[in-house]
Write an enzyme that holds these catalytic residues in place. Structure first.
Site, PDB file in Angstrom:
ATOM      1  N   HIS A 161       0.785  -0.968   0.125  1.00 25.07           N
ATOM      2  CA  HIS A 161      -0.087  -0.154   0.038  1.00 25.07           C
ATOM      3  C   HIS A 161       1.055   1.101   0.337  1.00 25.07           C
ATOM      4  CE1 HIS A 161      -3.746  -2.678   1.247  1.00 25.07           C
ATOM      5  NE2 HIS A 161      -2.331  -3.591   2.216  1.00 25.07           N
ATOM      6  N   SER A 282      14.800  22.167 -14.974  1.00 29.40           N
ATOM      7  CA  SER A 282      13.841  23.184 -15.607  1.00 29.40           C
ATOM      8  C   SER A 282      14.580  24.373 -15.678  1.00 29.40           C
ATOM      9  CB  SER A 282      13.462  23.346 -14.200  1.00 29.40           C
ATOM     10  OG  SER A 282      12.662  24.470 -14.035  1.00 29.40           O
ATOM     11  N   LYS A 288      16.488  22.065 -10.134  1.00 30.57           N
ATOM     12  CA  LYS A 288      15.246  20.755 -10.616  1.00 30.57           C
ATOM     13  C   LYS A 288      16.607  19.448 -11.210  1.00 30.57           C
ATOM     14  CE  LYS A 288      11.713  20.096 -10.452  1.00 30.57           C
ATOM     15  NZ  LYS A 288      10.270  20.151  -9.885  1.00 30.57           N
ATOM     16  N   GLU A 295       9.401   9.260 -16.546  1.00 28.55           N
ATOM     17  CA  GLU A 295       8.068   9.836 -17.490  1.00 28.55           C
ATOM     18  C   GLU A 295       7.398   9.330 -17.931  1.00 28.55           C
ATOM     19  OE1 GLU A 295       9.576  13.998 -15.001  1.00 28.55           O
ATOM     20  OE2 GLU A 295       7.390  14.273 -15.150  1.00 28.55           O
TER      21      GLU A 295
END
Ligand code: ARG
Length: 463
Positions: A161, A282, A288, A295
């Site tokens: 979970h 970024s 970043k 992704e």
């Protein structure tokens, strides 16, 4: 006499050429040009067989063979004049062959049809993709094995979970993916073995009255045997569907792993550091470092699932044998294959390059009362307590630690005894995460000793 603008390959009964919209909806050359090499290989096998059977002369077969090589090199160098009016790769190649060698080109299509031709070409193409996927999966598995090897002993939290459950080892977690991609590998091999029957010579649907030798062409093209039913041979797209199904399951595994890498590389987890080579920055936030490759793997997987559903839908209502609907098989499979290969290569690159942060993993491994089950198991073993009671006692100790804002090993023996009087100092031996993982020596368990056995087994399997 046919109108000048009607199709040179099948225009005999037509007085006029097709409407521009008809041509646009009908043509597949824009995408099936990717089958050129397979189309020419199929034609070469067919021509050689026609000559061996005395259906065409040896000199015609030789002219066809030479001409096809010329056409292939034109395609490879980009000099080939693809024509939409000629619909598809089959008629483009045959028409160009006629320009190159003249009359013998017209004999190539004896005893075959575009229906068995396209089924053969496409099968050969899908077979190549299965071979490529096999190689890519082996490379990915090797990269995972290297990760497992270097961190077989490192402890990390295991989750259910996405809540901390029990400590596991980094090696064990990597090996879970080895098992998944290993099953994908075996599905790829199964699919390849099942599809390896040749449609060539099924002709339009009924076979042919020419004395062709389908065993010969099957062998020349590396098939195990000719497909046994000509109706089925031209209308079967199971091989493409099975490729898409196998690809979908593999893609799902890739996506799960990609999701973990996204989570693990976040500042909140810091379980892994992805290499600069597989990250992006970024344009506005200088600090970043984004896991874009992971992704995009996660996202591109949707195209593969989509292709699977799309082709199932194309096929589900078709009467036997060939229908033009089946031309819609190719773009879906091409796109799915391209994206599967890209995702496999990107995942391999990320896994190869990433470094696991052993300290962050270990710090997280002990949080969240992850050794509570070890404590309960100790109560069963040392005090002969029924597991259900042990579960209850442990729950009370967890609640105590939680209310004090500390971990289980931080409780004193007196604290423990206030919940159950028979607990002894020995209990502290099982509360450490290293002891916890080392104790899980059941077959397939997380103990480093077990993980090492599985790593050795896989290295052996891959040779
Ligand atoms: N371009 C066609 C396809 O991809 C080739 C087969 C055409 N056969 C036919 N009978 N029109 O399916």
């Amino acid at each position: 006499m046919t109108d000048k603008s009607s199709n040179a390959m099948w225009g005999g009964r037509f007085a006029a050429g097709p409407d521009a919209i008809m041509e646009a909806i009908n043509a597949s050359i824009g995408f099936d040009k990717r089958l050129a090499a397979q189309d020419i290989a199929g034609s070469r096998a067919h021509a050689a067989m026609l000559a061996a059977q005395g259906i065409i002369t040896d000199s015609d077969a030789e002219a066809i063979r030479e001409g096809l090589l010329t056409v292939l090199s034109e395609i490879e160098t980009g000099a080939f004049p693809f024509s939409t009016a000629l619909e598809d790769i089959h008629m483009n190649v045959e028409s160009r062959l006629k320009e190159v060698i003249g009359e013998p080109a017209g004999r190539l299509h004896t005893g075959r049809s575009r229906n068995d031709q396209v089924a053969t070409d496409f099968k050969l193409w899908v077979r190549d993709q299965l071979d490529a996927a096999e190689g890519a999966l082996v490379a990915l598995i090797r990269a995972l094995l290297a990760q497992a090897d270097s961190g077989a002993e490192w402890v990390m939290p295991g989750f259910t979970h996405l809540q901390t459950a029990q400590p596991v080892t980094w090696g064990h977690h990597m090996m879970a993916y080895v098992e998944m991609f290993g099953r994908d590998l075996s599905r790829v091999r199964d699919a390849r073995a099942r599809m390896n029957e040749s449609p060539l010579g099924a002709a339009a649907l009924a076979g042919t009255s020419f004395p062709i030798d389908r065993h010969m062409t099957a062998q020349a093209l590396g098939f195990d045997r000719p497909a046994a039913n000509s109706l089925d041979a031209v209308s079967d797209r199971d091989f493409a569907l099975e490729f898409l199904s196998v690809a979908s399951i593999c893609a799902m595994h890739l996506s799960r792993m990609a999701e973990e890498l996204v989570i693990w590389s976040s500042a909140q987890f810091r379980f892994v550091t992805l290499s600069d080579r597989f990250s992006t920055g970024s344009s506005i936030m200088p600090q970043k470092k984004n896991p874009d490759a992971a992704e995009l793997i996660r996202a591109k997987i949707g195209r593969i699932f989509g292709a699977n559903v799309a082709l199932m839908t194309v096929m589900k209502g078709l009467p036997l044998a060939y229908s033009k609907d089946m031309q819609e098989d190719k773009e879906q499979v091409f796109d799915a294959a391209d994206n599967l290969m890209l995702a496999l290569a990107a995942m391999e690159g990320m896994v190869k390059d990433m470094s696991a942060n052993a300290d962050s993993l270990e710090a997280a491994a002990g949080a969240g009362f992850s050794t509570a089950t070890d404590l309960a198991d100790w109560l069963v073993r040392a005090l002969n307590m029924p597991f259900r009671d042990a579960h209850h006692v442990t729950g009370a100790l967890v609640a105590m630690a939680e209310s004090r804002g500390c971990d289980l090993p931080d409780l004193s023996l007196d604290d423990m005894r206030s919940v159950h009087t028979s607990i002894t100092q020995d209990v502290f031996g099982v509360l450490g995460v290293h002891n916890s993982v080392a104790s899980r020596t059941s077959y397939g368990g997380t103990a480093p000793s077990e993980v090492r056995k599985q790593i050795a087994r896989w290295k052996d399997l891959l040779g």
